[in-house]
Design a protein around this motif. Structure first.
Motif, PDB file in Angstrom:
ATOM      1  N   ALA A  28      11.581 -49.908  36.623  1.00  0.00           N
ATOM      2  CA  ALA A  28      10.580 -50.741  35.950  1.00  0.00           C
ATOM      3  C   ALA A  28      10.799 -50.794  34.443  1.00  0.00           C
ATOM      4  O   ALA A  28      10.317 -51.718  33.779  1.00  0.00           O
ATOM      5  CB  ALA A  28       9.182 -50.222  36.251  1.00  0.00           C
ATOM      6  N   ASN A  29      11.512 -49.807  33.915  1.00  0.00           N
ATOM      7  CA  ASN A  29      11.757 -49.756  32.475  1.00  0.00           C
ATOM      8  C   ASN A  29      13.210 -50.065  32.110  1.00  0.00           C
ATOM      9  O   ASN A  29      13.715 -49.636  31.075  1.00  0.00           O
ATOM     10  CB  ASN A  29      11.329 -48.396  31.929  1.00  0.00           C
ATOM     11  N   GLY A  30      13.867 -50.781  33.007  1.00  0.00           N
ATOM     12  CA  GLY A  30      15.167 -51.349  32.690  1.00  0.00           C
ATOM     13  C   GLY A  30      16.371 -50.483  32.983  1.00  0.00           C
ATOM     14  O   GLY A  30      17.480 -50.805  32.554  1.00  0.00           O
ATOM     15  N   VAL A  31      16.189 -49.382  33.710  1.00  0.00           N
ATOM     16  CA  VAL A  31      17.321 -48.511  34.039  1.00  0.00           C
ATOM     17  C   VAL A  31      17.859 -48.888  35.418  1.00  0.00           C
ATOM     18  O   VAL A  31      17.097 -48.914  36.391  1.00  0.00           O
ATOM     19  CB  VAL A  31      16.913 -47.026  34.039  1.00  0.00           C
ATOM     20  N   THR A  32      19.146 -49.175  35.469  1.00  0.00           N
ATOM     21  CA  THR A  32      19.793 -49.520  36.739  1.00  0.00           C
ATOM     22  C   THR A  32      20.775 -48.414  37.100  1.00  0.00           C
ATOM     23  O   THR A  32      21.795 -48.250  36.440  1.00  0.00           O
ATOM     24  CB  THR A  32      20.547 -50.853  36.626  1.00  0.00           C
ATOM     25  N   ASP A  33      20.450 -47.634  38.123  1.00  0.00           N
ATOM     26  CA  ASP A  33      21.291 -46.484  38.478  1.00  0.00           C
ATOM     27  C   ASP A  33      21.499 -46.438  39.987  1.00  0.00           C
ATOM     28  O   ASP A  33      20.861 -45.673  40.703  1.00  0.00           O
ATOM     29  CB  ASP A  33      20.641 -45.186  37.986  1.00  0.00           C
ATOM     30  N   GLY A  50      21.906 -48.467  17.684  1.00  0.00           N
ATOM     31  CA  GLY A  50      20.724 -48.144  18.481  1.00  0.00           C
ATOM     32  C   GLY A  50      20.683 -48.933  19.775  1.00  0.00           C
ATOM     33  O   GLY A  50      20.362 -48.399  20.839  1.00  0.00           O
ATOM     34  N   MET A  51      21.028 -50.223  19.701  1.00  0.00           N
ATOM     35  CA  MET A  51      21.056 -51.042  20.916  1.00  0.00           C
ATOM     36  C   MET A  51      22.134 -50.545  21.887  1.00  0.00           C
ATOM     37  O   MET A  51      21.947 -50.554  23.102  1.00  0.00           O
ATOM     38  CB  MET A  51      21.315 -52.504  20.545  1.00  0.00           C
ATOM     39  N   ALA A  52      23.267 -50.105  21.334  1.00  0.00           N
ATOM     40  CA  ALA A  52      24.332 -49.571  22.196  1.00  0.00           C
ATOM     41  C   ALA A  52      23.860 -48.300  22.902  1.00  0.00           C
ATOM     42  O   ALA A  52      24.094 -48.111  24.097  1.00  0.00           O
ATOM     43  CB  ALA A  52      25.585 -49.283  21.371  1.00  0.00           C
ATOM     44  N   ALA A  53      23.183 -47.431  22.146  1.00  0.00           N
ATOM     45  CA  ALA A  53      22.680 -46.197  22.754  1.00  0.00           C
ATOM     46  C   ALA A  53      21.616 -46.486  23.805  1.00  0.00           C
ATOM     47  O   ALA A  53      21.571 -45.858  24.863  1.00  0.00           O
ATOM     48  CB  ALA A  53      22.114 -45.285  21.668  1.00  0.00           C
ATOM     49  N   LEU A  54      20.763 -47.460  23.512  1.00  0.00           N
ATOM     50  CA  LEU A  54      19.743 -47.840  24.492  1.00  0.00           C
ATOM     51  C   LEU A  54      20.393 -48.403  25.757  1.00  0.00           C
ATOM     52  O   LEU A  54      19.987 -48.073  26.882  1.00  0.00           O
ATOM     53  CB  LEU A  54      18.792 -48.878  23.877  1.00  0.00           C
ATOM     54  N   VAL A  71      12.286 -37.318  29.308  1.00  0.00           N
ATOM     55  CA  VAL A  71      12.601 -37.977  30.583  1.00  0.00           C
ATOM     56  C   VAL A  71      11.494 -38.980  30.924  1.00  0.00           C
ATOM     57  O   VAL A  71      11.064 -39.100  32.070  1.00  0.00           O
ATOM     58  CB  VAL A  71      12.801 -36.963  31.726  1.00  0.00           C
ATOM     59  N   ASP A  72      11.037 -39.699  29.932  1.00  0.00           N
ATOM     60  CA  ASP A  72      10.004 -40.712  30.105  1.00  0.00           C
ATOM     61  C   ASP A  72      10.590 -42.071  29.737  1.00  0.00           C
ATOM     62  O   ASP A  72      10.690 -42.416  28.546  1.00  0.00           O
ATOM     63  CB  ASP A  72       8.804 -40.387  29.215  1.00  0.00           C
ATOM     64  N   PRO A  73      10.978 -42.878  30.723  1.00  0.00           N
ATOM     65  CA  PRO A  73      11.651 -44.149  30.415  1.00  0.00           C
ATOM     66  C   PRO A  73      10.734 -45.207  29.837  1.00  0.00           C
ATOM     67  O   PRO A  73      11.220 -46.271  29.434  1.00  0.00           O
ATOM     68  CB  PRO A  73      12.195 -44.590  31.777  1.00  0.00           C
ATOM     69  N   THR A  74       9.423 -44.951  29.773  1.00  0.00           N
ATOM     70  CA  THR A  74       8.532 -45.957  29.172  1.00  0.00           C
ATOM     71  C   THR A  74       8.794 -46.110  27.672  1.00  0.00           C
ATOM     72  O   THR A  74       8.305 -47.048  27.052  1.00  0.00           O
ATOM     73  CB  THR A  74       7.048 -45.604  29.399  1.00  0.00           C
ATOM     74  N   TYR A  75       9.560 -45.185  27.094  1.00  0.00           N
ATOM     75  CA  TYR A  75       9.943 -45.346  25.683  1.00  0.00           C
ATOM     76  C   TYR A  75      11.028 -46.408  25.508  1.00  0.00           C
ATOM     77  O   TYR A  75      11.233 -46.891  24.399  1.00  0.00           O
ATOM     78  CB  TYR A  75      10.434 -44.015  25.098  1.00  0.00           C
TER      79      TYR A  75
END
Length: 427
Positions: free
Chosen positions: A313-318, A112-116, A83-87
């Motif tokens: 900050a790590n690109g997750v939009t929720d 991989g891009m689809a999963a990301l 649960v570390d979005p910095t990856y």
């Protein structure tokens, strides 16, 4: 050889073949919108070890596009586990490096891009990458796994059904069966969802696989109001794999709904201490609030606020989670702003319910009813959806419809507790 023995051998051979392939298989079963991974868990040490090996390989052969793709997949998997979005930025960099070296036949990087993209809730982006990969590798089950997840979250259910069906035909096993179970649950076939999950359980061969299947059997029972069966399944999940944290989260939920608040607080504290998954923290905060333990709840809310900033900050939009959390905590205007933002990106039944409820909280009941009807359009026996719809119908004066929908909610799950809505929310 029985059918299931054959499947177990097939699955075992697959998993034992190449670690990177297994990582990709787990990856595409990773974060799919809001439901936790529809694929078995993996010890963090496995992904960590894979990352170290890939990095060493790339140190020696920096032009190896396949290993760059594998490294990107491992980073996404590590983000899911920890649960570390910095990856995620690391994953993005590795996958784009892979594609820069080969963007013609490089379907592993595209998957991989689809999963990301799925992990970052960019479901439209996941579809674009998944469809590109499908043209190159039309018989790869992982391609259809990512597509099924993305189409489900976008609310394109016919496309999701087709993708999951194709994945199941190509590779029957835990990953495809659990997706098929969710598909059936969303369409109101609870018995069918349970039956397919039991098939997944028969196909499971590792403790993590077994725990994963048991956990979702527990979830089905919990959201059907069968707390005894739910507790039993969560307990079996924990027995199968004591390191599988969702099992304890499930146990904590049943304790909370049974009124055993002391045990529930103790177990939730352990859960969020081991994995501060936002969903777990929200459930814990709401439980503490319901128990009038304001200072402790405030500390958990600070954690939630920090996590939301870190994910963004790590690109997750929720905006969906933000809307539901705002609605649960009395921020009606915030709930509506976030729900409208999410609806602009995707039209799933879960988002429709969040938007309907946010509109209701802001007094816009006529508009809310439109979305409440969309939320129930699949026939999902989701008690929260019907509870919300009944409240909206009451507000517009349709008491007969409200009474019927309230009865439907009660039949679907008689143990909903409005004081801790996150714990009763099936997603």
């Amino acid at each position: 050889m029985t059918h299931w023995k054959h499947l177990k051998r097939r699955h075992a051979a697959y998993a034992a073949s190449v670690l990177t392939v297994a990582l990709v298989a787990l990856l595409v079963g990773g974060i799919a919108g809001r439901r936790r991974a529809p694929a078995p868990g993996t010890p963090a040490v496995t992904a960590t070890g894979a990352i170290a090996r890939y990095q060493q390989t790339l140190h020696d052969t920096p032009g190896d596009y396949r290993t760059w793709a594998d490294l990107g997949a491992a980073y996404v998997q590590q983000a899911r586990i920890t649960v570390d979005p910095t990856y995620y930025p690391k994953a993005d960099g590795a996958l784009r490096r892979s594609l820069a070296l080969d963007d013609t036949e490089n379907y592993p990087a595209m998957v991989g891009m689809a999963a990301l993209a799925n992990a970052r809730h960019d479901f439209a982006g996941a579809v674009r990458w998944g469809e590109r990969a499908k043209k190159i590798s039309p018989s790869n089950p992982d391609v259809f796994g990512t597509l099924g997840d993305a189409y489900t979250q976008l609310g394109d259910y016919p496309a999701a059904t087709a993708a999951i069906g194709r994945m199941t035909a190509l590779q029957p096993g835990v990953s495809s069966f659990t997706r098929a179970s969710y598909e059936l649950e969303q369409h109101g076939d609870v018995a069918g969802a349970r039956r397919v999950l039991e098939q997944a359980l028969q196909a499971a061969y590792t403790p993590a696989d077994v725990a994963f299947c048991r956990y979702y059997l527990g979830e089905l029972a919990l959201h059907a109001g069968d707390l005894g069966q739910a507790a039993e399944q969560y307990g079996l999940a924990r027995t199968a794999d004591p390191t599988y944290v969702p099992a304890l989260e499930g146990i904590a939920k049943t304790e909370a709904l049974r009124g055993d608040s002391g045990s529930a607080v103790r177990d939730f504290q352990t859960v969020v201490g081991r994995i501060p998954q936002p969903q777990y923290v929200v459930e814990y905060a709401e439980l503490l609030t319901s128990l009038k333990r304001g200072n402790e709840a405030a500390r958990q809310r600070q954690v939630i606020d920090g996590e939301q900033r870190l994910f963004a900050a790590n690109g997750v939009t929720d905006d969906l989670t933000a809307s539901e959390y705002a609605a649960d905590t009395g921020d009606a205007a915030g709930a509506l702003a976030h729900a409208r933002a999410e609806w602009a990106r995707r039209r799933s039944v879960v988002v429709a319910d969040a938007l309907a409820w946010a509109l209701h909280l802001n007094g816009k009941d006529t508009e809310a009813l439109t979305y409440a009807r969309q939320a129930t359009r699949l026939g999902w026996r989701n008690a929260v959806f019907y509870q919300h719809k009944a409240a909206i119908e009451d507000a517009v004066g349709d008491t007969g419809a409200a009474r019927a929908d309230r009865a439907t909610a009660q039949r679907a799950n008689p143990h909903l507790d409005p004081a801790i809505p996150a714990i009763g929310r099936a997603t």
